[in-house]
Scaffold this motif. Structure first.
Motif, PDB file in Angstrom:
ATOM      1  N   ALA A   1      76.993  49.361  24.713  1.00  0.00           N
ATOM      2  CA  ALA A   1      76.579  49.570  23.329  1.00  0.00           C
ATOM      3  C   ALA A   1      75.248  48.875  23.083  1.00  0.00           C
ATOM      4  O   ALA A   1      74.990  47.802  23.620  1.00  0.00           O
ATOM      5  N   PRO A   2      74.358  49.484  22.301  1.00  0.00           N
ATOM      6  CA  PRO A   2      73.064  48.852  22.023  1.00  0.00           C
ATOM      7  C   PRO A   2      73.245  47.468  21.422  1.00  0.00           C
ATOM      8  O   PRO A   2      74.119  47.244  20.587  1.00  0.00           O
ATOM      9  N   ALA A   3      72.422  46.539  21.879  1.00  0.00           N
ATOM     10  CA  ALA A   3      72.483  45.182  21.353  1.00  0.00           C
ATOM     11  C   ALA A   3      71.971  45.153  19.931  1.00  0.00           C
ATOM     12  O   ALA A   3      71.184  45.998  19.511  1.00  0.00           O
ATOM     13  N   SER A   4      72.453  44.177  19.170  1.00  0.00           N
ATOM     14  CA  SER A   4      71.943  44.007  17.808  1.00  0.00           C
ATOM     15  C   SER A   4      70.464  43.671  17.859  1.00  0.00           C
ATOM     16  O   SER A   4      70.021  42.916  18.729  1.00  0.00           O
ATOM     17  N   PRO A   5      69.685  44.212  16.947  1.00  0.00           N
ATOM     18  CA  PRO A   5      68.249  43.932  16.978  1.00  0.00           C
ATOM     19  C   PRO A   5      67.955  42.459  16.731  1.00  0.00           C
ATOM     20  O   PRO A   5      68.644  41.791  15.951  1.00  0.00           O
ATOM     21  N   VAL A   6      66.913  41.960  17.390  1.00  0.00           N
ATOM     22  CA  VAL A   6      66.477  40.584  17.173  1.00  0.00           C
ATOM     23  C   VAL A   6      65.606  40.514  15.930  1.00  0.00           C
ATOM     24  O   VAL A   6      65.601  39.502  15.220  1.00  0.00           O
ATOM     25  N   ALA A   7      64.877  41.567  15.662  1.00  0.00           N
ATOM     26  CA  ALA A   7      64.058  41.641  14.447  1.00  0.00           C
ATOM     27  C   ALA A   7      64.297  42.977  13.766  1.00  0.00           C
ATOM     28  O   ALA A   7      64.386  44.008  14.434  1.00  0.00           O
ATOM     29  N   GLU A   8      64.429  42.947  12.441  1.00  0.00           N
ATOM     30  CA  GLU A   8      64.674  44.171  11.695  1.00  0.00           C
ATOM     31  C   GLU A   8      63.919  44.102  10.370  1.00  0.00           C
ATOM     32  O   GLU A   8      64.138  43.190   9.562  1.00  0.00           O
ATOM     33  N   VAL A   9      63.018  45.060  10.180  1.00  0.00           N
ATOM     34  CA  VAL A   9      62.202  45.127   8.970  1.00  0.00           C
ATOM     35  C   VAL A   9      62.485  46.466   8.301  1.00  0.00           C
ATOM     36  O   VAL A   9      62.403  47.511   8.948  1.00  0.00           O
TER      37      VAL A   9
ATOM     38  N   THR B   1      62.105  47.850  14.159  1.00  0.00           N
ATOM     39  CA  THR B   1      63.262  47.243  14.804  1.00  0.00           C
ATOM     40  C   THR B   1      62.873  46.847  16.216  1.00  0.00           C
ATOM     41  O   THR B   1      62.248  47.636  16.931  1.00  0.00           O
ATOM     42  N   VAL B   2      63.222  45.619  16.603  1.00  0.00           N
ATOM     43  CA  VAL B   2      62.899  45.117  17.933  1.00  0.00           C
ATOM     44  C   VAL B   2      64.190  44.623  18.580  1.00  0.00           C
ATOM     45  O   VAL B   2      64.915  43.797  18.007  1.00  0.00           O
ATOM     46  N   ALA B   3      64.492  45.140  19.765  1.00  0.00           N
ATOM     47  CA  ALA B   3      65.734  44.822  20.458  1.00  0.00           C
ATOM     48  C   ALA B   3      65.532  43.668  21.424  1.00  0.00           C
ATOM     49  O   ALA B   3      64.406  43.337  21.817  1.00  0.00           O
TER      50      ALA B   3
END
Length: 567
Positions: A310-318, A337-339
């Motif tokens: 499953a995709p990891a939670s984003p580290v940065a989200e704007v 969004t940055v993973a």
């Protein structure tokens, strides 16, 4: 016009000279490029032309430097001001007024020029450097690149006979850099102005130089000659020259145009090998959090595919971010969004909003609308001491992070603040840029060395989200390669990296994704190979030479050619 005669400079307290045996001449109306690795003394050589070395910096100068017949040992900087205009690496350190127009006029006021002459020259310079729309702006509100253009303009208006420029394009976007260099070339060709310039981004300036003076490692004599002669043996060279060496072209090309004329056979070899080698790296689509770069499928039985994690939670989200700074709408409608493990390059012209976006991600700027989350925190509502281990920012101006009296004290403080083992920061610094002495005051380091120290300080905390604002200012190609290796290692470990840069070669080498920003809005967001090759301004040299094939770096070409060699 400029003559160095066996010049050596030793600063107070130093055991060895910073530079020695400097012996070369710059004729009137020539543009001479000073090249060499970081920390070999290029800024010292430039300072000796304006008299800042040793009158302002202290230390001892042996030998003789003359400018327009004036000996800089007996003429102080103010006695050379009518002949020499100097732009250092840090524009803010040179500004003496508050607004763009006042700064452009200040040098002429000091020389007592007539008001009508001053007005005409200010208008000419505003047009030359694309600053007319900024004439009333406070200098403190400008981007780093805009400040750089103002600094250059402030020394152009008095019409000096000699211009001394230290990294003049380091903070400029590619289009602005071309404009500034075109202006300098015009001054040289049309007005006979003499220009001595130090610059690490040789891909931008080498084709404009009449002569190159290479300062090699300390203790070795300088080498001077035509650009082609020096590049044939130089340890620092732009990608076009490195590609020419790889392909065996002789004479070596200095421009993309020269290289393209010879590149057809190389393109043919690469077309045959492209299917057998790793293509330029591309990221997952940015709409959802990209999968970690370690592969879409787990290893298993040959021929069998297991489900992707499953995709990891984003580290940065704007989300729908807007930022106002006074009367200026700096950002609008930003979604990003940055993973984990992803490297994103923010690119765009000076003043587009890249640094503001980084500031929002680290809590220095509060949103006027929308939301920002960084490493699970709302940055502008999180205490700095709690945020430091989540998000780290290396700003354009490293002095904002450096406050100790020595490099050793700075590293020790970084270890304490991050809760790291003693010596962690020092080891990072040595790995990035060897040879920096523990006892050196950070202000005595070159711009590239200070940036490297600031980077080591931030990396000591190993934050999940690392933000870098123009991280290659002042770095030579070797130092940049070490930085790329370090950042790739961090990305492989799962750190997310967002960097704002005008260095198209860095973006090509490092980025999974490129996000182009214009007037505070995202205008492109996609895989690096797609975005940069679609833009004439932001395409790296290799991509321009080998188009329509999508090769971005010399390393990719070398790997492809090696893959086709018999084993």
């Amino acid at each position: 016009m400029i003559r160095f005669e066996n010049v050596s400079v030793t600063y107070d307290g130093a055991d060895e000279p910073t530079v020695r045996g400097i012996d070369f001449e710059v004729a009137e109306g020539e543009l001479v490029l000073l090249a060499g690795p970081s920390g070999v003394g290029k800024s010292t050589v430039l300072g000796a032309v304006s008299g800042l070395v040793p009158h302002f910096t202290g230390g001892t100068l042996h030998g003789r430097v003359t400018v327009a017949g004036r000996d800089t040992r007996t003429h102080k900087p103010r006695e050379l001001a009518d002949v020499v205009g100097t732009v250092g690496q840090d524009p803010l350190a040179h500004f003496v007024t508050d607004t763009v127009e006042d700064e452009l006029a200040y040098g002429m006021e000091s020389l007592g020029l007539a008001p009508e002459v001053m007005r005409r020259r200010v208008e000419e310079t505003l047009d030359l450097l694309g600053l007319a729309g900024l004439r009333d702006r406070p200098l403190a509100t400008l981007s780093g690149g805009q400040q750089q253009r103002v600094a250059i303009g402030s020394v152009l208006t008095p019409h000096p006979r000699v211009l001394v420029l230290d990294e003049p394009t380091s903070a400029l976007d590619p289009a602005a850099a071309e404009e500034v260099l075109a202006v300098l070339q015009r001054l040289v060709h049309d007005l006979g102005t003499t220009v001595l310039m130090a610059e690490h981004r040789l891909e931008r300036v080498i084709q404009y130089a009449d002569q190159v003076v290479l300062l090699p490692a300390p203790g070795e004599p300088p080498l001077s000659g035509t650009p082609r002669e020096v590049m044939a043996v130089s340890p620092v060279c732009p990608p076009v020259v490195e590609l020419g060496r790889l392909a065996g072209w002789s004479p070596l090309p200095l421009t993309v145009r020269d290289a393209r004329r010879r590149a057809a056979p190389l393109r043919g070899r690469l077309a045959d090998r492209q299917q057998h080698c790793r293509p330029p790296r591309e990221a997952a689509p940015p709409a959802q959090a990209p999968a970690p770069r370690r592969g879409l499928f787990r290893r298993g039985t040959p021929g069998a595919r297991t489900a992707a994690p499953a995709p990891a939670s984003p580290v940065a989200e704007v989300r729908s971010l807007a930022v106002r700074r006074g009367r200026i709408q700096a950002l609008r409608h930003i979604d990003l969004t940055v993973a984990p493990g992803e490297t994103v390059a923010l690119m765009g012209r000076n003043g587009a909003g890249k640094s503001t976006l980084l500031g929002a991600l680290v809590g220095l700027v509060a949103p006027s609308a929308g939301s920002v989350r960084s490493a699970g925190a709302v940055p502008h509502r999180t205490r700095p001491r709690d945020l430091v281990r989540r998000v780290g920012l290396v700003p354009q101006e490293p002095r904002d992070l450096l406050y100790a009296d020595t490099v050793a004290a700075e590293c020790a403080a970084a270890d304490r603040d991050a809760g790291a083992e003693p010596g962690t920061c020092r080891a990072l610094l040595s790995g990035l840029l060897p040879g920096i002495d523990d006892a050196t005051h950070p202000r005595d380091l070159s711009e590239g060395q200070r940036l490297t120290l600031a980077l080591a300080v931030v990396l000591t905390a190993r934050p999940p989200l690392l933000l870098l604002d123009e991280p290659t200012r002042g770095l030579d190609y070797a130092a940049k390669a070490r930085l790329v290796t370090l950042l790739r290692g961090l990305a492989t470990e799962g750190h997310a990296i967002v960097l704002a840069t005008h260095d198209v070669e860095l973006a090509a080498e490092l980025a999974d994704r490129v996000v182009l920003i214009a007037e505070g809005e995202v205008i492109a967001d996609g895989p690096a190979a797609e975005v940069v090759t679609a833009s004439p301004s932001f395409a790296p040299q290799v991509a321009k030479i080998l188009a329509p094939q999508r090769w971005l770096t010399v390393g990719q070409v070398r790997e492809a050619l090696a893959a086709g060699e018999p084993r």
